[in-house]
Design a protein around this motif. Structure first.
Motif, PDB file in Angstrom:
ATOM      1  N   MET A  45       0.823  -1.205   0.000  1.00 32.44           N
ATOM      2  CA  MET A  45       0.000   0.000   0.000  1.00 32.44           C
ATOM      3  C   MET A  45       0.858   1.256   0.000  1.00 32.44           C
ATOM      4  O   MET A  45       0.481   2.279  -0.585  1.00 32.44           O
ATOM      5  CB  MET A  45      -0.957  -0.023   1.204  1.00 32.44           C
ATOM      6  N   MET A  46       2.001   1.210   0.658  1.00 33.39           N
ATOM      7  CA  MET A  46       2.907   2.354   0.629  1.00 33.39           C
ATOM      8  C   MET A  46       3.365   2.642  -0.797  1.00 33.39           C
ATOM      9  O   MET A  46       3.447   3.806  -1.218  1.00 33.39           O
ATOM     10  CB  MET A  46       4.113   2.087   1.545  1.00 33.39           C
ATOM     11  N   ASN A  47       3.660   1.598  -1.557  1.00 37.14           N
ATOM     12  CA  ASN A  47       4.092   1.785  -2.940  1.00 37.14           C
ATOM     13  C   ASN A  47       2.948   2.290  -3.819  1.00 37.14           C
ATOM     14  O   ASN A  47       3.132   3.183  -4.657  1.00 37.14           O
ATOM     15  CB  ASN A  47       4.626   0.460  -3.500  1.00 37.14           C
ATOM     16  N   VAL A  48       1.747   1.723  -3.639  1.00 34.94           N
ATOM     17  CA  VAL A  48       0.612   2.099  -4.481  1.00 34.94           C
ATOM     18  C   VAL A  48       0.192   3.540  -4.216  1.00 34.94           C
ATOM     19  O   VAL A  48      -0.079   4.307  -5.149  1.00 34.94           O
ATOM     20  CB  VAL A  48      -0.574   1.137  -4.232  1.00 34.94           C
ATOM     21  N   PHE A  49       0.141   3.926  -2.940  1.00 36.36           N
ATOM     22  CA  PHE A  49      -0.330   5.268  -2.580  1.00 36.36           C
ATOM     23  C   PHE A  49       0.796   6.301  -2.559  1.00 36.36           C
ATOM     24  O   PHE A  49       0.528   7.495  -2.389  1.00 36.36           O
ATOM     25  CB  PHE A  49      -1.008   5.245  -1.206  1.00 36.36           C
ATOM     26  N   GLY A  50       2.042   5.858  -2.693  1.00 39.00           N
ATOM     27  CA  GLY A  50       3.166   6.782  -2.634  1.00 39.00           C
ATOM     28  C   GLY A  50       3.322   7.426  -1.269  1.00 39.00           C
ATOM     29  O   GLY A  50       3.681   8.610  -1.169  1.00 39.00           O
ATOM     30  N   ALA A  51       3.046   6.654  -0.211  1.00 39.87           N
ATOM     31  CA  ALA A  51       3.079   7.183   1.154  1.00 39.87           C
ATOM     32  C   ALA A  51       4.345   6.707   1.867  1.00 39.87           C
ATOM     33  O   ALA A  51       4.870   5.630   1.582  1.00 39.87           O
ATOM     34  CB  ALA A  51       1.846   6.722   1.934  1.00 39.87           C
ATOM     35  N   ASP A  52       4.824   7.552   2.793  1.00 42.06           N
ATOM     36  CA  ASP A  52       5.956   7.130   3.609  1.00 42.06           C
ATOM     37  C   ASP A  52       5.445   6.332   4.805  1.00 42.06           C
ATOM     38  O   ASP A  52       4.246   6.177   5.021  1.00 42.06           O
ATOM     39  CB  ASP A  52       6.778   8.340   4.075  1.00 42.06           C
ATOM     40  N   LEU A  53       6.387   5.816   5.595  1.00 47.86           N
ATOM     41  CA  LEU A  53       6.020   4.936   6.700  1.00 47.86           C
ATOM     42  C   LEU A  53       5.196   5.669   7.754  1.00 47.86           C
ATOM     43  O   LEU A  53       4.240   5.109   8.315  1.00 47.86           O
ATOM     44  CB  LEU A  53       7.280   4.339   7.340  1.00 47.86           C
ATOM     45  N   ASP A  54       5.547   6.930   8.048  1.00 49.57           N
ATOM     46  CA  ASP A  54       4.822   7.693   9.067  1.00 49.57           C
ATOM     47  C   ASP A  54       3.353   7.881   8.689  1.00 49.57           C
ATOM     48  O   ASP A  54       2.473   7.886   9.551  1.00 49.57           O
ATOM     49  CB  ASP A  54       5.487   9.062   9.279  1.00 49.57           C
ATOM     50  N   SER A  55       3.089   8.045   7.394  1.00 47.14           N
ATOM     51  CA  SER A  55       1.704   8.202   6.941  1.00 47.14           C
ATOM     52  C   SER A  55       0.989   6.860   6.870  1.00 47.14           C
ATOM     53  O   SER A  55      -0.171   6.735   7.268  1.00 47.14           O
ATOM     54  CB  SER A  55       1.670   8.882   5.567  1.00 47.14           C
ATOM     55  N   ALA A  56       1.693   5.845   6.364  1.00 56.68           N
ATOM     56  CA  ALA A  56       1.062   4.540   6.161  1.00 56.68           C
ATOM     57  C   ALA A  56       0.750   3.837   7.474  1.00 56.68           C
ATOM     58  O   ALA A  56      -0.189   3.038   7.544  1.00 56.68           O
ATOM     59  CB  ALA A  56       1.973   3.657   5.308  1.00 56.68           C
ATOM     60  N   LYS A  57       1.522   4.110   8.527  1.00 53.24           N
ATOM     61  CA  LYS A  57       1.285   3.402   9.783  1.00 53.24           C
ATOM     62  C   LYS A  57      -0.070   3.760  10.390  1.00 53.24           C
ATOM     63  O   LYS A  57      -0.598   3.015  11.221  1.00 53.24           O
ATOM     64  CB  LYS A  57       2.403   3.701  10.782  1.00 53.24           C
ATOM     65  N   TRP A  58      -0.659   4.893   9.941  1.00 52.75           N
ATOM     66  CA  TRP A  58      -1.985   5.261  10.441  1.00 52.75           C
ATOM     67  C   TRP A  58      -3.064   4.322   9.919  1.00 52.75           C
ATOM     68  O   TRP A  58      -4.175   4.286  10.452  1.00 52.75           O
ATOM     69  CB  TRP A  58      -2.305   6.708  10.078  1.00 52.75           C
ATOM     70  N   GLY A 102     -11.175  -1.721   0.019  1.00 52.83           N
ATOM     71  CA  GLY A 102     -10.735  -2.270  -1.257  1.00 52.83           C
ATOM     72  C   GLY A 102     -10.776  -1.253  -2.387  1.00 52.83           C
ATOM     73  O   GLY A 102     -10.044  -1.382  -3.365  1.00 52.83           O
ATOM     74  N   PHE A 103     -11.619  -0.219  -2.240  1.00 53.36           N
ATOM     75  CA  PHE A 103     -11.733   0.826  -3.254  1.00 53.36           C
ATOM     76  C   PHE A 103     -10.885   2.049  -2.941  1.00 53.36           C
ATOM     77  O   PHE A 103     -10.918   3.026  -3.695  1.00 53.36           O
ATOM     78  CB  PHE A 103     -13.197   1.272  -3.390  1.00 53.36           C
ATOM     79  N   ALA A 104     -10.159   2.039  -1.842  1.00 51.21           N
ATOM     80  CA  ALA A 104      -9.410   3.229  -1.419  1.00 51.21           C
ATOM     81  C   ALA A 104      -8.464   3.701  -2.523  1.00 51.21           C
ATOM     82  O   ALA A 104      -7.764   2.909  -3.148  1.00 51.21           O
ATOM     83  CB  ALA A 104      -8.634   2.918  -0.151  1.00 51.21           C
ATOM     84  N   TRP A 105      -8.457   5.017  -2.768  1.00 48.87           N
ATOM     85  CA  TRP A 105      -7.647   5.606  -3.837  1.00 48.87           C
ATOM     86  C   TRP A 105      -6.437   6.366  -3.307  1.00 48.87           C
ATOM     87  O   TRP A 105      -5.596   6.797  -4.081  1.00 48.87           O
ATOM     88  CB  TRP A 105      -8.510   6.539  -4.660  1.00 48.87           C
ATOM     89  N   SER A 106      -6.348   6.538  -1.979  1.00 48.73           N
ATOM     90  CA  SER A 106      -5.216   7.249  -1.401  1.00 48.73           C
ATOM     91  C   SER A 106      -4.998   6.746   0.025  1.00 48.73           C
ATOM     92  O   SER A 106      -5.846   6.033   0.583  1.00 48.73           O
ATOM     93  CB  SER A 106      -5.453   8.765  -1.392  1.00 48.73           C
ATOM     94  N   ASN A 107      -3.885   7.145   0.600  1.00 52.84           N
ATOM     95  CA  ASN A 107      -3.583   6.729   1.970  1.00 52.84           C
ATOM     96  C   ASN A 107      -4.595   7.311   2.952  1.00 52.84           C
ATOM     97  O   ASN A 107      -5.047   6.618   3.876  1.00 52.84           O
ATOM     98  CB  ASN A 107      -2.169   7.181   2.337  1.00 52.84           C
ATOM     99  N   ASN A 108      -4.966   8.574   2.758  1.00 57.50           N
ATOM    100  CA  ASN A 108      -5.945   9.199   3.658  1.00 57.50           C
ATOM    101  C   ASN A 108      -7.304   8.512   3.575  1.00 57.50           C
ATOM    102  O   ASN A 108      -7.984   8.315   4.590  1.00 57.50           O
ATOM    103  CB  ASN A 108      -6.086  10.685   3.332  1.00 57.50           C
ATOM    104  N   ALA A 109      -7.721   8.159   2.354  1.00 53.37           N
ATOM    105  CA  ALA A 109      -8.993   7.452   2.194  1.00 53.37           C
ATOM    106  C   ALA A 109      -8.939   6.096   2.881  1.00 53.37           C
ATOM    107  O   ALA A 109      -9.904   5.673   3.529  1.00 53.37           O
ATOM    108  CB  ALA A 109      -9.314   7.287   0.712  1.00 53.37           C
ATOM    109  N   MET A 110      -7.812   5.417   2.768  1.00 51.71           N
ATOM    110  CA  MET A 110      -7.665   4.114   3.420  1.00 51.71           C
ATOM    111  C   MET A 110      -7.758   4.250   4.931  1.00 51.71           C
ATOM    112  O   MET A 110      -8.398   3.417   5.604  1.00 51.71           O
ATOM    113  CB  MET A 110      -6.320   3.479   3.024  1.00 51.71           C
ATOM    114  N   VAL A 111      -7.153   5.279   5.498  1.00 50.27           N
ATOM    115  CA  VAL A 111      -7.213   5.491   6.942  1.00 50.27           C
ATOM    116  C   VAL A 111      -8.658   5.714   7.388  1.00 50.27           C
ATOM    117  O   VAL A 111      -9.118   5.128   8.387  1.00 50.27           O
ATOM    118  CB  VAL A 111      -6.323   6.686   7.355  1.00 50.27           C
ATOM    119  N   VAL A 112      -9.408   6.544   6.645  1.00 54.54           N
ATOM    120  CA  VAL A 112     -10.807   6.822   6.998  1.00 54.54           C
ATOM    121  C   VAL A 112     -11.641   5.545   6.936  1.00 54.54           C
ATOM    122  O   VAL A 112     -12.441   5.258   7.844  1.00 54.54           O
ATOM    123  CB  VAL A 112     -11.392   7.895   6.059  1.00 54.54           C
TER     124      VAL A 112
END
Length: 541
Positions: A45-58, A102-112
């Motif tokens: 998910m970090m690779n797909v969303f282009g997120a760093d670890l600090d953002s993805a851990k949420w 499963g439809f999440a398009w970004s890291n923030n959407a996945m967190v929500v």
């Protein structure tokens, strides 16, 4: 009272009870599977969303915090709206959250969407346990909770294996989509099979202070504990959040002891067996985390196994625990908690000590064998103590009791992981410093190894200076690997004394005969109350 009486008669139908248990197990299995399967997909998910670890851990932290926040209010919700409605609603929210993840398009959407998923998942386990306590008699609860425990023990072990397979051969989004058909089936069966429980009419005295203080306290505490050994105490944010959490929990405790209708009835801790069961369960949770959390670190970070290979090595231990759960429950119904739990905890202590002796040369078959035997011990020791503690609670407080027990378990799990990670981090740094002190020109062994490695690197084309640096770097990695291995062994071994304390606590619990006598007295009291109310109603008519 008439409704409660009818429910208890329905509970006497064996077909109904076991079919209802099946529905509860479906929901529990989904929640526990999701708690472990998503960890495997985090790098993807970090690779797909282009997120760093600090953002993805949420994605993980948000789920944990939301689940910890929803658990304390499940007792009030189940009493007010009914367990059937709450269970179906929680299962529907969890299924919808999984579909949206499963439809999440970004890291923030996945967190929500993960937070939404946790709102449903956090309510499923305590509500399911409360329902089992209400529909099964005291003579069958051990076996019933044993079958329910199959999901809680097997799902976390299946997660890494299934997640690794999905990541390797399928789209990673199927990690979430797999919950959707199971959730839909669970909702259908829950609506068709489950029967509503007795409702407590809402009198407008909701515990708002307790509600807000417990959410702020638990969320703050879980957030800080979730950071583990990586906390930068120089950052003022963490001490402030920790102080806020502790202060909120202090307000919550004082309020609950004074409120006429508390959100979580802390007076339940006055019940001797319930309090001992919570402490003993916490000890067992610490021992379980040392295997579930630490052993994968050893197999993946040190031994080089993939997540899927690690899951296959540890899968037999999960099967052993799941297989022993119903057996231990049946034995508990016949002989009580002590006869079942004490041998199980002693077996866990012995195998945990053996785990602390694992080395880089320990065969995978030996690791599987010891962890499987340990799984048998956990299967014997997990549910009987929890069941004995819940049996000591009055029937009308089951919803409150399961919410309180689940809240304590959630906090203890976070504490256990933080304790273990801190032990590993601190001990590995100490060990590494001690090892590197010996790498000096005056140590003949280290000088000889350095010269040999330097010669190997020079033959590969490096200059003398670069070869010397590469040799020292190689030795440093070897020493850190050994320091990390020793730290893992130390962290696992440090849980053994706690397990022995758990044995003492179990021996202090009441006997099976005393527990049955208390349950009989409560049932007689409820029957007398029901008959009295019926006579009064007839007289008034």
């Amino acid at each position: 009272m008439t409704e409660q009486h009818n429910i208890q008669e329905s509970a006497g139908d064996d077909a109904y009870k076991w079919s209802a248990l099946f529905v509860v197990v479906i929901g529990t299995f989904m929640v526990m599977l999701d708690s472990s399967i998503v960890n495997i997909a985090l790098p993807k998910m970090m690779n797909v969303f282009g997120a760093d670890l600090d953002s993805a851990k949420w994605i993980l932290t948000g789920y944990t915090l939301a689940m910890g926040a929803i658990i304390p209010i499940t007792g009030f919700l189940s009493d007010t709206f009914g367990i059937k409605k709450l269970f179906i609603g929680a299962l529907a929210i969890f299924t919808l959250g999984s579909f949206l993840c499963g439809f999440a398009w970004s890291n923030n959407a996945m967190v929500v969407f993960r937070v939404l998923q946790a709102v449903g998942g956090g309510a499923i386990m305590p509500v399911g346990m409360s329902y089992i306590m209400q529909i099964f008699s005291i003579s069958e609860r051990g076996k019933a909770l044993g079958f329910w425990g199959i999901a809680s023990m097997s799902a976390p072990a299946i997660g890494p294996t299934l997640g690794g397979y999905i990541i390797q051969y399928m789209d990673w989004r199927f990690i979430f989509y797999v919950n959707v058909p199971i959730g839909v089936v669970g909702i259908f069966f829950a609506g068709f099979l489950l029967k509503e429980t007795t409702l407590k009419p809402y009198k407008g005295n909701f515990d708002y202070i307790g509600f807000f203080s417990v959410i702020v306290g638990i969320v703050s505490l879980l957030y800080v504990l979730g950071e583990g050994s990586s906390i930068d105490w120089g950052n003022i944010k963490f001490p402030l959040i920790l102080a806020l959490g502790c202060f909120s929990l202090l307000i919550f405790t004082v309020n609950e002891l004074m409120h006429p209708a508390p959100l979580l009835d802390l007076r339940l801790f006055k019940i001797y067996d319930f309090s001992l069961s919570q402490i003993s369960t916490g000890v067992t949770m610490l021992a379980m985390m040392s295997g579930i959390y630490v052993l994968p670190l050893f197999l993946q970070n040190l031994r080089g196994y993939t997540a899927m290979e690690t899951g296959l090595i540890l899968f037999p231990s999960a099967l052993a625990s799941a297989f022993m759960m119903p057996i231990s429950g049946t034995l508990f119904d016949k002989f009580g908690a002590k006869v079942v739990t004490v041998p199980g905890l002693l077996l866990v202590a012995a195998t945990t000590y053996q785990m602390s002796m694992f080395t880089m040369d320990t065969p995978a078959t030996t690791i599987t064998l010891i962890s499987t035997i340990r799984g048998i011990g956990l299967g014997f020791s997990m549910m009987p103590v929890a069941t004995a503690g819940m049996n000591a609670i009055p029937r009308h407080l089951y919803g409150n009791g399961t919410a309180l027990s689940s809240t304590v378990r959630c906090i203890i799990q976070a504490l256990a992981i933080t304790f273990i990670t801190s032990e590993i981090s601190n001990k590995s740094n100490i060990n590494y410093a001690r090892f590197t002190e010996q790498i000096t020109p005056f140590n003949h062994t280290s000088s000889y190894i350095t010269n040999v490695l330097q010669g190997v690197f020079m033959k590969s084309g490096l200059s003398q200076g670069n070869a010397h640096g590469s040799a020292l770097s190689t030795i440093g990695r070897m020493l850190y690997g050994q320091a990390y291995l020793d730290a893992i062994g130390y962290a696992i071994a440090s849980t053994v004394p706690a397990i022995l304390v758990g044995v003492i606590l179990v021996l202090m619990m009441s006997s099976k005969k005393t527990t049955k006598k208390r349950e009989l007295e409560r049932l007689v009291g409820e029957k007398v109350t029901h008959e009295s109310e019926t006579r009064i109603a007839g007289f008034m008519e």
